[in-house]
Structures are given as C-alpha cells and as structure tokens.
Design a protein around this motif. Sequence first.
Motif, short mmCIF file in Angstrom:
data_model
loop_
_atom_site.label_atom_id
_atom_site.label_comp_id
_atom_site.label_asym_id
_atom_site.label_seq_id
_atom_site.Cartn_x
_atom_site.Cartn_y
_atom_site.Cartn_z
N PRO A 136 0.82 -1.22 0.00
CA PRO A 136 0.00 0.00 0.00
C PRO A 136 0.85 1.27 0.00
O PRO A 136 1.98 1.28 0.50
N LEU A 137 0.28 2.34 -0.55
CA LEU A 137 1.01 3.59 -0.75
C LEU A 137 0.73 4.65 0.31
O LEU A 137 1.26 5.76 0.22
N GLY A 138 -0.11 4.35 1.29
CA GLY A 138 -0.43 5.34 2.31
C GLY A 138 -1.17 4.71 3.47
O GLY A 138 -1.43 3.50 3.48
N PRO A 139 -1.53 5.51 4.47
CA PRO A 139 -2.14 4.97 5.68
C PRO A 139 -3.51 4.33 5.48
O PRO A 139 -3.89 3.43 6.24
N TYR A 140 -4.27 4.78 4.47
CA TYR A 140 -5.56 4.15 4.22
C TYR A 140 -5.37 2.69 3.79
O TYR A 140 -5.90 1.76 4.40
N GLY A 141 -4.59 2.49 2.73
CA GLY A 141 -4.34 1.14 2.27
C GLY A 141 -3.59 0.30 3.29
O GLY A 141 -3.84 -0.90 3.45
N ALA A 142 -2.65 0.94 4.01
CA ALA A 142 -1.88 0.21 5.02
C ALA A 142 -2.76 -0.29 6.15
O ALA A 142 -2.61 -1.41 6.65
N ALA A 143 -3.70 0.55 6.59
CA ALA A 143 -4.61 0.14 7.66
C ALA A 143 -5.48 -1.02 7.21
O ALA A 143 -5.75 -1.96 7.98
N LYS A 144 -5.94 -0.97 5.96
CA LYS A 144 -6.77 -2.05 5.44
C LYS A 144 -5.95 -3.34 5.29
O LYS A 144 -6.44 -4.44 5.58
N ALA A 145 -4.71 -3.22 4.83
CA ALA A 145 -3.87 -4.41 4.71
C ALA A 145 -3.62 -5.04 6.08
O ALA A 145 -3.65 -6.26 6.24
N ALA A 146 -3.37 -4.19 7.08
CA ALA A 146 -3.15 -4.70 8.43
C ALA A 146 -4.42 -5.33 9.00
O ALA A 146 -4.36 -6.29 9.77
N SER A 147 -5.58 -4.80 8.62
CA SER A 147 -6.83 -5.39 9.10
C SER A 147 -7.06 -6.76 8.47
O SER A 147 -7.67 -7.64 9.07
N GLU A 148 -6.56 -6.94 7.23
CA GLU A 148 -6.64 -8.27 6.63
C GLU A 148 -5.78 -9.26 7.42
O GLU A 148 -6.15 -10.43 7.57
N ALA A 149 -4.66 -8.80 7.93
CA ALA A 149 -3.81 -9.66 8.76
C ALA A 149 -4.55 -10.08 10.02
O ALA A 149 -4.41 -11.23 10.49
#
Length: 335
Positions: A136-149
Amino acid sequence: MRHVLIGGDGFVGRHLTRALVAEGESVLVADLQQTAPDIPAGVAFVRADVTDPASLDSVPVGPDDVVYNLAARLLVPILPRGQRQDYFWSVNHDGHRNVIERMERAGAGKLVYFTTDMVYGHTRTTPKTEDHPVTPLGPYGAAKAASEALCREARSRGMSVSIFRPRLIIGPGRLGILSKLFRLIDLNLPVPVIGNGRNPYQFISVYDCVTAAKAAAGHGCPNGEWNLGSLEPPPVERLLGDLIKRAESRSILLRTPAGAVKATLGALDRLGMPLMDPEQYLIADETCILDVSKAERELGWRPQYRDSDMLIAAFEEYRRGRTAGARVPAREAAR
C-alpha cells in the motif's frame, strides 16, 4: 440465523439491508446513528462505535449469526497528511480488531469484510489477481492491509472470514470524489486527466457488492480473498468522453504530463494543501484492473453492471440532486 451489519447505516450497508430483508432474512444494523430514511420495517438498530469495545458489547451477536463489518473511513474527505494515520487506523484497523474480539466473545464465527484494492499499491502485474503483492502507498491502504492480517489471525483461531477487495464503489446514494468531476462537466469546464487517458478505469457497482456479500454468506463465509470489479473496463478517455457526450456538455479532456502533475500534487500535499490523496493520484495513470474470475469460480459471483452505465447513472443522480437543491430554500437544504 441473523445478519448483523456493523456500520450498516452506510452506503453498502443500506443496500445490503434492503436486499436481505427482501429475501425474508432477519437483519440487525449497528452504527453510530441511524440516518437512512428508507430502512425496511422490522430491521433492528443498535447504536455502536467500533472504536469503543464497550459500545460493541451492546450489539447482540449469536453463535449462528453472520457478521458484516462495513464500518470504515474512506479517502473522502481529503485530509492533511499529518492527520491521516490516526484517522484511518483508529477505525479501519483498531475498530476492525474490536469487531473480531466482540465476535469471539460471543462465539460468532462467520464474518464478511470489505477492504480495498488500495492494499495492492502500484501495479506489478496486469490484471491484478488476489496474489498480487500487497504494498500500500499510504495509511488508508496500510490500515486495510493490516486489518486483513487480523482476519488471517482470526482464521487461525477457528473463525471463517471472507474478505472482499473492491475497486471504487459507486451507485445510488454516493457521489464522493465523483462530484468534483461532475461539477466540471456540468459547468462545461475542461476535465483534467493525469496522463494520456488511455489506461482503463474500473468501478464496481454497489449492487454487485451486495450480491458478492450474499454469495459469501450463502457459502458459509469461506476463508479467502476476492477482488470485486467490473468486466472489460474502458479507457479513461472513452469513459469520460461518453459521459460528456451524454451530458451534452462542452467540456473537453485536458491530458496532462503524469510525472509533472504528480510532483505538483505531492508538493501541495507536503505544504498542507492537498487536492487529492496520494493513494489516488500516484496510480491515476496506471492500468489498475482487478481480475475477478476467482470470485466467479469459488462463489458463483459475476458482476452485472458496466462502468459507463454506472458513471452515467451517478451523473444523472448528481444532476437530480443539484436541481432539487436549487428548488429548496437554503435554510432547509442545509438540514
């Protein structure tokens, strides 16, 4: 069995609620407030905040229920860069963790969760399948990726979690970033395009999101990740050109050098004057197409709505809203 929609008063939640009720299903909506004027009779509502675990404990969840976490903070409105981390992570990651923990306390084991294609970041392969690198390129995508974890951790503890990664969701009731585009066309102004406009742009209809969620629930919320997007998305220049023609507008497409525009937008962002979120403009000229064949193979789901039809329908909704607003006194329109 009951369908428990966390964040169910939002855009996708309202459409999903109506679809489930139409099929005779029992639905409970949990959200910060109940604002939808047309929620079907018989739908239970509980006030809840995903950032507050004690608040989520007021949501009745049973072992046989299907839970849909639809609560999220999106890329609209555009925030100064210093505010984005806490804004997105507090709901999109921490709030999701609270939902999972509430389900585990209740013994509920079936979850449907919507993340975003923004977890992928820059395009490495085309089309993007579900095993595309997640960068991910920013905190929005990063937060969603971490939520998938978090979902994968919950699966290891016995929960069944279906994850959907949609493109930009559009449909009745949400204009979002499209309202800026529609205003330019309505005023016959030039429409800037980052790059040459030959790259395709893919949407996903809210109605197709609803059928995907129902398909997952109907299969018992199998563990997996599935892309959601339209079929055969057209190039940006054709997509916007058809819209301008349909609107009978005198707007023209203003193609711009992608590198220079991105550099300018980045400088404005660093100065605290963002015009677009970096996660949007950094990929604006890329070929970002999601391969949705896995959902068809495994869930029997197939998108039914075309990009051009979705965009024209959204524009017509924008015009109806603008006309209706012009007929209402300002004091009433603001309510």
